[in-house]
Design an enzyme around this catalytic site. Structure first.
Site, mmCIF file in Angstrom:
data_model
loop_
_atom_site.group_PDB
_atom_site.id
_atom_site.type_symbol
_atom_site.label_atom_id
_atom_site.label_comp_id
_atom_site.label_asym_id
_atom_site.label_seq_id
_atom_site.Cartn_x
_atom_site.Cartn_y
_atom_site.Cartn_z
ATOM 1 N N GLY A 22 0.852 -0.865 -0.037
ATOM 2 C CA GLY A 22 -0.058 0.046 0.264
ATOM 3 C C GLY A 22 0.697 0.900 -0.421
ATOM 4 C CB SER A 23 0.006 4.106 1.479
ATOM 5 O OG SER A 23 -1.030 4.250 0.477
ATOM 6 C CB THR A 24 4.756 1.522 3.003
ATOM 7 O OG1 THR A 24 3.611 0.461 2.963
ATOM 8 C CG2 THR A 24 3.285 1.855 4.777
#
Length: 704
Positions: free
Chosen positions: A439-441
């Site tokens: 995801g956004s990591t």
């Protein structure tokens, strides 16, 4: 007259055939007997030297019956074949003789003696000695005069060969502060003395109920051949009652229940409970996937590890650190082969190896941090990684939910094993070794690659597209969605607001080839150099990013991007080390220093620009990780929520929640980089659920 002559000629012919047949049969029989004699002579050897060599070869092959055929029985004190075979097999097989070598040094034809040098390997090491063999000569050739001294020169007819062993102590597993994670422990062994049982059937049923066993399994142990009325028959190992804990003001509830159970057991006649030393794991469930466990060796283990010092009494590491450092931890048992006389007095030592205890393995793990992370996430399916971002020391490796590795030492019942394997939360599954959709990591990684390749300008405004966007109509109904609107739409703000649309556009600007090559350069599709093998991170299920939509989705950590959490943590170390990716490691060093895994993965300027956004994620009130903000310590990081669903319209999929957080000040007293992942945070706060739990862990960590 003619008929009579023909009759006579026929009789004469038949007689000739009959006589010829007899001679032919005799001839064939002679050939067979000759061949058999040659085989026998060949097997025995035509000289004393050859017989001695055949003798030693038969010992190697454990053909003691054939050896007996080589000896002069009368000159060998009329030893019977049964006694001969029993004596030789008991000694040679008992000391595990292998690799017999013999060198004949002298043959005295007059005395019919052969001097030789012999050596062979045994369970206690290599044995070497000089010896002499005596032969007799008769009609059937040479025969060996056998005495016990042919086995060992010092061995007499009434002597015995003994073996004694001293078990090596298994090394301990310690944390960075010297706390024992795996070492000596004490449990209680519940056993039955059969002759003291009263109301046998009823008592065995009561014991079975208290121990969670079947009556049949106890009966089976009591019916073993070695069991006598006064034997102590171990039935089950259970936790030892801690008397000190019981006497405290607030005794542990489980300990109280265990004490009650053991009291009931001791009230049954014939039951005894004794202390037994075992391997013990102090953190139990909190570190089970990391530390692993040992079990008794099996016949298969002995077959797979020949010559490595294992015996039927040994234990072997089955998983985790116990398995990884098995060679160092197990040590080497001591063993002694010696001769005793008829009264049991030791005469001489044949071979001896000195016991070598296993070495202690000290890890970089902080057991308090390990336990704190476990306690926060123990009811979630997920994992956590913590490391010192400057030295690479791994401070915690947690997988949840977990299991108690002490149960494998106590003896796990079939019911317990089945329950663990059938549990839908998969407590035996080691999640920190796997790959997950980040995801956004993953967005800081894409930002750094965009800056490195020169395809992104951190100050370029991508424009406010609202909450959904697609490149053009070629995408059909597919759109990239995001949660927040903001302005200006530049890299720093895109990280703070975790903007999917910005990073989808960024990935398209970078291009598939640039992105794939850059990811390969920072460790994708290769093993992380770490003691424990981790699954390899990937950017596609094939060998490349195939489509434009897949590329766009990859920009914000979806598509087919899968990352191992430790690998992700390693990449994040570049943001604190001038673009160098630090290698993680697990074995403690008194003088830790950062070992660079990938030098200059990014430039100092690149990481400085990415850090502006990562610092804002935690410290800007609009940041998705602001809940972890502290006034005393500067933190930075990135949240992430990865959606796992069949299609864009699917509402039944799950959401993986992430939080990567680290100390942003290089002068921090206790620097830390921590990444936590929970498999499903849908409906419980998304990545915010992970942020709140990591904050609680950091509060505890920084207060110590």
């Amino acid at each position: 007259m003619k008929k009579r002559n023909r009759r006579r000629r026929r009789k004469k012919s038949n007689k000739m055939i009959w006589i010829t047949g007899i001679f032919l049969g005799i001839f064939v029989l002679c050939i067979v007997l000759y061949i058999a004699a040659q085989i026998i002579l060949s097997s025995r050897g035509s000289s004393p030297e050859e017989i001695l060599l055949s003798y030693m070869e038969c010992i190697s092959e454990q053909k003691y019956d054939e050896i007996y055929e080589m000896i002069d029985v009368q000159s060998s004190e009329n030893i019977t074949q049964e006694n001969f075979v029993q004596r030789n097999s008991a000694i040679y097989e008992g000391i595990e003789v292998q690799n017999i070598k013999i060198q004949i040094t002298e043959y005295n034809e007059t005395e019919k003696t052969v001097k030789y040098q012999s050596s062979f390997d045994t369970v206690a090491g290599t044995v070497s000695f000089e010896n002499e063999a005596v032969f007799t000569s008769g009609e059937d050739g040479y025969k060996l005069v056998w005495y016990d001294s042919l086995i060992f020169p010092e061995l007499g007819a009434d002597d015995k060969v003994r073996i004694s062993s001293t078990q090596a102590e298994r090394g301990q597993i310690l944390d960075r502060n010297g706390k024992v994670l795996a070492g000596k422990g004490t449990v209680s062994s519940v056993g039955i003395v059969p002759g003291k049982l009263e109301n046998r059937d009823q008592s065995i049923q009561e014991i079975a109920d208290l121990l969670g066993l079947t009556k049949e399994s106890i009966e089976e142990k009591l019916s073993a051949n070695w069991v006598k009325d006064d034997s102590f028959v171990p039935i089950k190992t259970i936790p030892k009652v801690d008397e000190l804990s019981l006497s405290s003001l607030s005794p542990d509830e489980e300990m109280l229940q265990e004490n009650e159970r053991q009291t009931k057991l001791l009230n049954i006649s014939g039951v005894m409970i004794s202390d037994e030393e075992v391997r013990s794991y102090s953190l139990g469930e909190a570190a089970a996937h990391l530390i692993g466990y040992v079990q008794n060796v099996t016949a298969e283990d002995l077959e797979n590890h020949p010559g490595e010092g294992y015996s039927s009494n040994s234990v072997i590491g089955r998983s985790g650190i116990e398995s990884l450092y098995e060679t160092e931890l197990k040590g080497k048992d001591g063993c002694k082969i010696y001769i005793v006389d008829s009264e049991g007095n030791e005469k001489t030592t044949i071979a001896e190896t000195i016991k070598e205890d296993g070495v202690d393995i000290r890890l970089t793990i902080d057991s308090d941090l390990q336990k704190a992370l476990y306690e926060q996430f123990k009811n979630d399916r997920g994992c956590s990684i913590a490391m010192n971002p400057y030295t690479g020391e791994v401070l915690a490796l947690v997988s949840t939910p977990s299991f108690d590795n002490n149960d494998f030492i106590l003896g796990m019942s079939d019911e317990q094993w089945t329950a663990l394997n059938e549990n839908e939360d998969q407590p035996l599954y080691n999640r920190f070794r796997q790959v997950w959709c980040p995801g956004s990591t993953f967005k800081p990684v894409v930002a750094a690659i965009g800056l490195k390749t020169g395809t992104l300008d951190p100050n370029e405004d991508f424009g406010n597209e609202g909450l959904s966007w697609q490149k053009d109509s070629s995408w059909g109904s597919y759109e990239v969605t995001t949660l927040h609107e903001y302005e200006p739409v530049i890299m720093k703000n895109a990280l703070i607001y975790s903007d999917n649309i910005y990073f989808a556009k960024a990935a398209l600007k970078i291009g598939a080839d640039n992105l794939m090559n850059s990811l390969d350069e920072i460790g994708f599709n290769q093993e992380v150099p770490f003691e424990i093998t981790m699954a390899e991170s990937q950017y596609s299920n094939t060998d490349r990013i195939e489509t434009e939509i897949q590329l766009a989705d990859s920009g914000y950590g979806q598509g087919q991007i899968l990352v191992n959490p430790l690998h992700l943590a390693s990449i994040y170390t570049s943001f604190l080390n001038d673009g160098n990716i630090i290698q993680p490691y697990l074995q403690y060093s008194d003088n830790p220093a950062g070992r660079i895994w990938i030098k200059e993965a990014f430039s100092s300027e690149t990481v400085s620009q990415v850090m502006e956004g990562l610092t804002g994620v935690v410290n800007d009130p609009n940041g998705t990780g602001y809940a972890a903000h502290r006034d005393d310590i500067l933190l930075a990081g990135k949240t992430g929520t990865a959606e796992l669903k069949e299609s864009q319209e699917d509402t039944s999929g799950t959401e993986i929640g992430w939080f990567a957080v680290f100390t942003a000040d290089k002068n921090a007293k206790t620097p830390i980089l921590m990444i936590s992942m929970v498999e499903n945070v849908k409906g419980i706060g998304g990545s915010g659920y992970v942020v709140s739990k990591d904050k609680a862990v950091l509060d505890q960590y920084f207060s110590e």
